[in-house]
Design a protein around this motif. Structure first.
Motif, PDB file in Angstrom:
ATOM      1  N   HIS A   1       9.480  -3.519 -44.773  1.00 56.89           N
ATOM      2  CA  HIS A   1       8.162  -2.887 -44.751  1.00 56.89           C
ATOM      3  C   HIS A   1       7.240  -3.763 -43.918  1.00 56.89           C
ATOM      4  O   HIS A   1       7.302  -4.993 -43.991  1.00 56.89           O
ATOM      5  N   ASP A   2       6.383  -3.148 -43.115  1.00 56.51           N
ATOM      6  CA  ASP A   2       5.503  -3.933 -42.240  1.00 56.51           C
ATOM      7  C   ASP A   2       4.161  -4.262 -42.887  1.00 56.51           C
ATOM      8  O   ASP A   2       3.280  -4.839 -42.243  1.00 56.51           O
ATOM      9  N   LEU A   3       3.985  -3.887 -44.167  1.00 47.86           N
ATOM     10  CA  LEU A   3       2.782  -4.175 -44.970  1.00 47.86           C
ATOM     11  C   LEU A   3       1.556  -3.384 -44.524  1.00 47.86           C
ATOM     12  O   LEU A   3       0.445  -3.656 -44.982  1.00 47.86           O
ATOM     13  N   LEU A   4       1.737  -2.407 -43.668  1.00 45.71           N
ATOM     14  CA  LEU A   4       0.633  -1.570 -43.201  1.00 45.71           C
ATOM     15  C   LEU A   4       0.756  -0.167 -43.788  1.00 45.71           C
ATOM     16  O   LEU A   4       1.851   0.282 -44.130  1.00 45.71           O
ATOM     17  N   THR A   5      -0.374   0.534 -43.873  1.00 41.91           N
ATOM     18  CA  THR A   5      -0.346   1.902 -44.392  1.00 41.91           C
ATOM     19  C   THR A   5       0.234   2.878 -43.380  1.00 41.91           C
ATOM     20  O   THR A   5       0.635   3.988 -43.741  1.00 41.91           O
ATOM     21  N   ARG A   6       0.269   2.491 -42.110  1.00 38.26           N
ATOM     22  CA  ARG A   6       0.925   3.299 -41.082  1.00 38.26           C
ATOM     23  C   ARG A   6       1.601   2.362 -40.088  1.00 38.26           C
ATOM     24  O   ARG A   6       1.126   1.258 -39.838  1.00 38.26           O
ATOM     25  N   ARG A   7       2.702   2.805 -39.552  1.00 41.47           N
ATOM     26  CA  ARG A   7       3.493   1.967 -38.663  1.00 41.47           C
ATOM     27  C   ARG A   7       2.873   1.887 -37.274  1.00 41.47           C
ATOM     28  O   ARG A   7       2.132   2.783 -36.843  1.00 41.47           O
ATOM     29  N   ILE A   8       3.196   0.821 -36.578  1.00 44.54           N
ATOM     30  CA  ILE A   8       2.866   0.711 -35.161  1.00 44.54           C
ATOM     31  C   ILE A   8       3.929   1.500 -34.404  1.00 44.54           C
ATOM     32  O   ILE A   8       5.103   1.139 -34.414  1.00 44.54           O
ATOM     33  N   LYS A   9       3.526   2.581 -33.775  1.00 48.00           N
ATOM     34  CA  LYS A   9       4.478   3.461 -33.107  1.00 48.00           C
ATOM     35  C   LYS A   9       4.510   3.181 -31.610  1.00 48.00           C
ATOM     36  O   LYS A   9       3.485   2.868 -31.005  1.00 48.00           O
ATOM     37  N   LEU A  10       5.700   3.317 -31.036  1.00 47.71           N
ATOM     38  CA  LEU A  10       5.872   3.089 -29.605  1.00 47.71           C
ATOM     39  C   LEU A  10       6.296   4.371 -28.903  1.00 47.71           C
ATOM     40  O   LEU A  10       7.053   5.180 -29.455  1.00 47.71           O
ATOM     41  N   THR A  11       5.810   4.523 -27.699  1.00 43.96           N
ATOM     42  CA  THR A  11       6.223   5.601 -26.812  1.00 43.96           C
ATOM     43  C   THR A  11       6.544   4.990 -25.457  1.00 43.96           C
ATOM     44  O   THR A  11       5.705   4.284 -24.883  1.00 43.96           O
TER      45      THR A  11
END
Length: 472
Positions: free
Chosen positions: A356-366
């Motif tokens: 888990h990255d400890l954030l409420t939303r993930r860092i997304k990549l494109t």
């Protein structure tokens, strides 16, 4: 040999042969003065509102033990099980605003001390946030609090935004052939175009690359950090040339000791693959003038990062940001990627290791890049339910469970490494010629489980003084 270029993440850099004049102008402009003064900080792009009280009234710290995902878990268990421990620092301002930061406790020497906490109490957060000596988590929390109080993203405090997106790399410690292949595919599935790992003589790096590139497009790049273990240019170049045949191979980090000027020059001139070095060794002026690398690895506190980034920009050399932790630190890194012109190599944050990255939303990549946050502060919120789930008492010292690492070669040789030799108990011996067998095909490594037998105990005792080599 054809040249396979990494897709451009930022401004194109001149070819090697065309960088001479800009570097000469840079050197004449006074690199020594820039370094000595230590004043190359980014100009803050926003001022705090006069009605906002930025006085620090309270600081809290929480330790968490964040589990790794399955593949990193079985590989990190060999050498870096202590990377599970992170400290989250929360700063409260007189205005009521909160700011949060993170320190990966046993990765960086810049942990937050009790003295630093006392030094910040009752003082203006904006006047202290550029002080790297406070420690990573506290400094990050101060920036987050001030930016939130000003209702701007942190990057507005760091400088002028240059990029709307910034590249990130997927990181893993050295792994088995099968695990490296599966992780490259997972990285690609999640939008990454870069994978960074370790090149080590206790794994078959030829087999690793052969398996990893299966099904990957040429634009997906694999960068390998050797941490000096190729030893010399003469010994290492045949290996580096072999791996350069894969179009996905893009950057070699520290293939041999960075202080070996002639050796690094020879490597750089003999391969199409870019060479990265940690900033500072050799001295930046020497590294730039002698052309020992194509770019830098830059990390540390905010002032240090910005100062070093400005030198790289003056020399027209790219770098990657190496700011390591969970998703909290990765979010922090995005803001530097927004304002630092030459941060065009994919950043290494290592947050992909964790369950888990400890954030409420993930860092997304494109297409290999993440969007620069636009919300106030870090631009991401911490998932406090998850933090509570992983919360533990802070260890009194670095957790170091008893363990042995076993390496096996195809001819029956076995070597055992004992954790008692310190944090880098496997890689350090490999930096000394003649201690660990050099790179070979077919070699495999694993965590050697304590099965309670007399043989395990005997090997543990015999390897206390250094790697134990056995032969059939």
């Amino acid at each position: 040999m054809s040249y396979y270029a990494r897709p451009q993440y930022g401004p194109a850099f001149p070819a090697r042969g065309r960088r001479v004049l800009p570097r000469r102008r840079f050197l004449r402009a006074g690199l020594v003065g820039a370094l000595a003064q230590g004043s190359c900080y980014a100009r803050s792009a926003v001022a705090a509102p006069a009605t906002t009280d930025l006085t620090v009234t309270k600081i809290d710290r929480v330790t968490v033990k964040v589990p790794f995902r399955p593949v990193p878990a079985r590989n990190m268990a060999r050498e870096l099980p202590h990377w599970k421990y992170s400290e989250i620092c929360t700063v409260r301002l007189a205005s009521g605003q909160l700011g949060h930061g993170e320190t990966l406790l046993y990765y960086t020497p810049a942990a937050v001390s009790e003295e630093a906490v006392q030094r910040v109490q009752g003082r203006n957060a904006a006047s202290l946030m550029w002080d790297d000596s406070l420690g990573t988590g506290l400094q990050m929390a101060l920036f987050d609090a001030v930016a939130r109080a000003c209702d701007v993203p942190i990057h507005r405090l760091l400088g002028v935004q240059l990029y709307q997106q910034t590249p990130l790399s997927w990181w893993n410690i050295d792994t088995t052939v099968e695990d490296m292949a599966s992780e490259c595919r997972e990285a690609q599935r999640l939008g990454y175009l870069a994978y960074k790992t370790k090149g080590r003589p206790w794994f078959d790096i030829w087999a690793q690359m052969e398996a990893a590139v299966q099904g990957l497009p040429p634009e997906f790049k694999i960068d390998m950090d050797y941490n000096d273990t190729l030893l010399t240019a003469e010994k290492g170049l045949p290996i580096l040339k072999d791996l350069a045949e894969f179009p996905q191979t893009d950057i070699y980090e520290t293939p041999i000791p960075q202080g070996d000027i002639a050796g690094n020059q020879a490597i750089r001139h003999a391969t199409r693959v870019q060479i990265a070095m940690h900033y500072g060794n050799p001295r930046p002026r020497v590294a730039i003038q002698e052309g020992v690398c194509d770019g830098f690895v830059i990390g540390g506190g905010a002032s240090r990062v910005v100062r070093q980034a400005h030198v790289a920009a003056m020399a027209e050399m790219p770098f990657w940001l190496q700011l390591v932790g969970t998703g909290i630190t990765a979010a922090w890194s995005l803001h530097f990627g927004a304002v630092l012109k030459n941060a065009t190599w994919p950043a290494v944050n290592c947050h992909q290791l964790y369950a888990h990255d400890l954030l409420t939303r993930r860092i997304k990549l494109t297409s290999g890049k993440a969007a620069i946050p636009t919300g106030p502060g870090l631009g991401f919120d911490i998932d406090w339910d998850v933090v509570d789930r992983f919360r533990v008492d802070k260890p009194l010292s670095r957790p170091d469970p008893p363990r042995l690492v076993e390496t096996r070669w195809t001819d029956g040789r076995r070597m055992y490494f004992n954790h008692l030799a310190g944090v880098n108990f496997v890689v350090n011996p490999a930096r000394r010629p003649g201690v660990v067998p050099y790179y070979e095909r077919g070699v495999q490594t694993r965590l050697y489980p304590n099965d309670g037998t007399a043989q395990w105990k005997e090997r543990y005792e015999k390897s206390r003084q250094g790697p134990l080599l056995e032969k059939d």
